[in-house]
Design an enzyme around this catalytic site. Structure first.
Site: not given
Ligand code: BJW
Ligand code: ZN
Length: 278
Positions: A132, A147, A217-218, A243
């Site tokens: 963002d 990302h 981050t989750s 939280p």
């Molecule tokens: C607050 C709050 C407040 C609320 N104050 N906190 C190893 C193991 C298993 C799987 C994999 C692995 N390595 C790779 C993978 C596959 C995959 C992956 O990780 N999958 C998992 C879901 C299991 N990863 C990938 O595919 C990545 N690529 C990669 O590794 O390439 C090599 C490869 C390829 C193929 C196979 C293996 C390796 C790429 C990941 C791309 C993620 N893309 C997204 C979309 C981005 C574009 C867009 O915005 O449209 O990125 S998905 C989404 O999740 C976004 C985020 O950046 C990302 C993380 O989410 P985030 O930021 O943590 O948000 P939330 O909603 O999950 O959490 C919010 C938190 O805030 C919560 O905990 C709340 O409690 C908290 N909160 N209010 C403080 N006021």
């Protein structure tokens, strides 16, 4: 190297509670705040990893959780290369809507607090999973956007980046002037590699840092989720602010159950009172 001599098995967990009803816990939270202040004072290097939660208080929806985007939309239909190839119009409509959402919001006190935090360190790296641009808008420097950035576009085929503002019509998606490929948002979808220069820099900073903050981050999406684990393994003090507990909370030296927009400004105020930067 760890910046403080502490029992590595010791772990602190703070919960937000009513000060009147639970004053001992409130006192405990204050003690933990002071310990985190001390960690900032004693460490010369710091890496901060942020996720969608830091922008939640600005009004940007998170991905997971009851109100999260993935509760309403299917990631496999919107955030993968396969989705874009099979239905680019739907994907662009979604990103146009999200551009509008982030275009209407402003950084919150959590973003601004991180801009101030950098002054207490010789080496400070802000690693964000967010697309963002709110950290930059708040004035932070040295940002690694893991990302991508929702405002940027790139070519699906030759990867050429287009940084200039481009208003995309989902019914008439423009083609790359270099190769004719379809233009897509410059973000990292599931199954896609992160920019190697950016993720390698994030890992090398995490390996060397004395202090690591994981904020909003989750901590489940890799490779980003591996950064705090790497830092901790190399001896860094790990602080988590969220939280809700995450898979990282058990590993953190300090788990602070609070909103980043509330806790981080308190941390900065305390730092300013006890040890101004520089
Ligand atoms: C607050 C709050 C407040 C609320 N104050 N906190 C190893 C193991 C298993 C799987 C994999 C692995 N390595 C790779 C993978 C596959 C995959 C992956 O990780 N999958 C998992 C879901 C299991 N990863 C990938 O595919 C990545 N690529 C990669 O590794 O390439 C090599 C490869 C390829 C193929 C196979 C293996 C390796 C790429 C990941 C791309 C993620 N893309 C997204 C979309 C981005 C574009 C867009 O915005 O449209 O990125 S998905 C989404 O999740 C976004 C985020 O950046 C990302 C993380 O989410 P985030 O930021 O943590 O948000 P939330 O909603 O999950 O959490 C919010 C938190 O805030 C919560 O905990 C709340 O409690 C908290 N909160 N209010 C403080 N006021
Ligand atoms: Zn191209």
């Amino acid at each position: 190297m760890a910046c403080q001599e502490r029992d590595p098995t010791e772990r602190r967990i703070a919960k937000p509670v009513s000060l009147v009803a639970f004053w001992p816990v409130a006192l405990y939270l204050l003690c933990m705040l002071d310990e985190i202040v001390n960690a900032v004072r004693n460490c010369r290097s710091c890496v901060v990893l942020t996720g969608a939660g830091i922008s939640a208080e600005s009004g940007v929806p998170t991905f997971r959780g009851s109100e999260g985007l993935w509760g309403k939309f299917k990631p496999e239909e919107l955030a993968t290369m396969a989705a874009f190839i099979s239905n680019p119009k739907i994907v662009w409509e979604w990103y146009k809507w999200r551009r509008q959402v982030v275009g209407e919001v402003k950084p919150n006190p959590g973003h601004y607090a991180l801009r101030y935090l950098q002054q207490w360190f010789d080496q400070f790296t802000l690693v964000t999973q967010n697309v963002d641009g709110l950290h930059r808008a708040a004035g932070s420097e040295n940002i690694l956007e893991l990302h991508g950035n929702i405002y940027r576009n790139k070519c699906l085929d030759c990867n050429h980046q287009f940084s200039e503002d481009m208003d995309i019509d989902p019914d008439n998606i423009p083609s790359c002037p270099h190769c004719g490929g379809k233009i897509r948002p410059d973000v990292v979808w599931f199954g896609e590699m992160l920019d190697p220069q950016i993720i390698n820099k994030a890992f090398s900073e995490s390996e060397q840092t004395e202090l690591f903050f994981s904020i909003g981050t989750s901590a489940i999406v890799h490779p980003a989720a591996s950064l705090p684990i790497t830092a901790k393994r190399q001896g860094a003090t790990l602080v988590e602010i969220n939280p809700e507990m995450t898979p990282l909370s058990g590993l953190a030296d300090y788990y602070v159950s609070a909103k980043s927009g509330e806790f981080l400004p308190t941390l900065i105020e305390r730092l300013k009172q006890t040890s101004p930067p520089g």
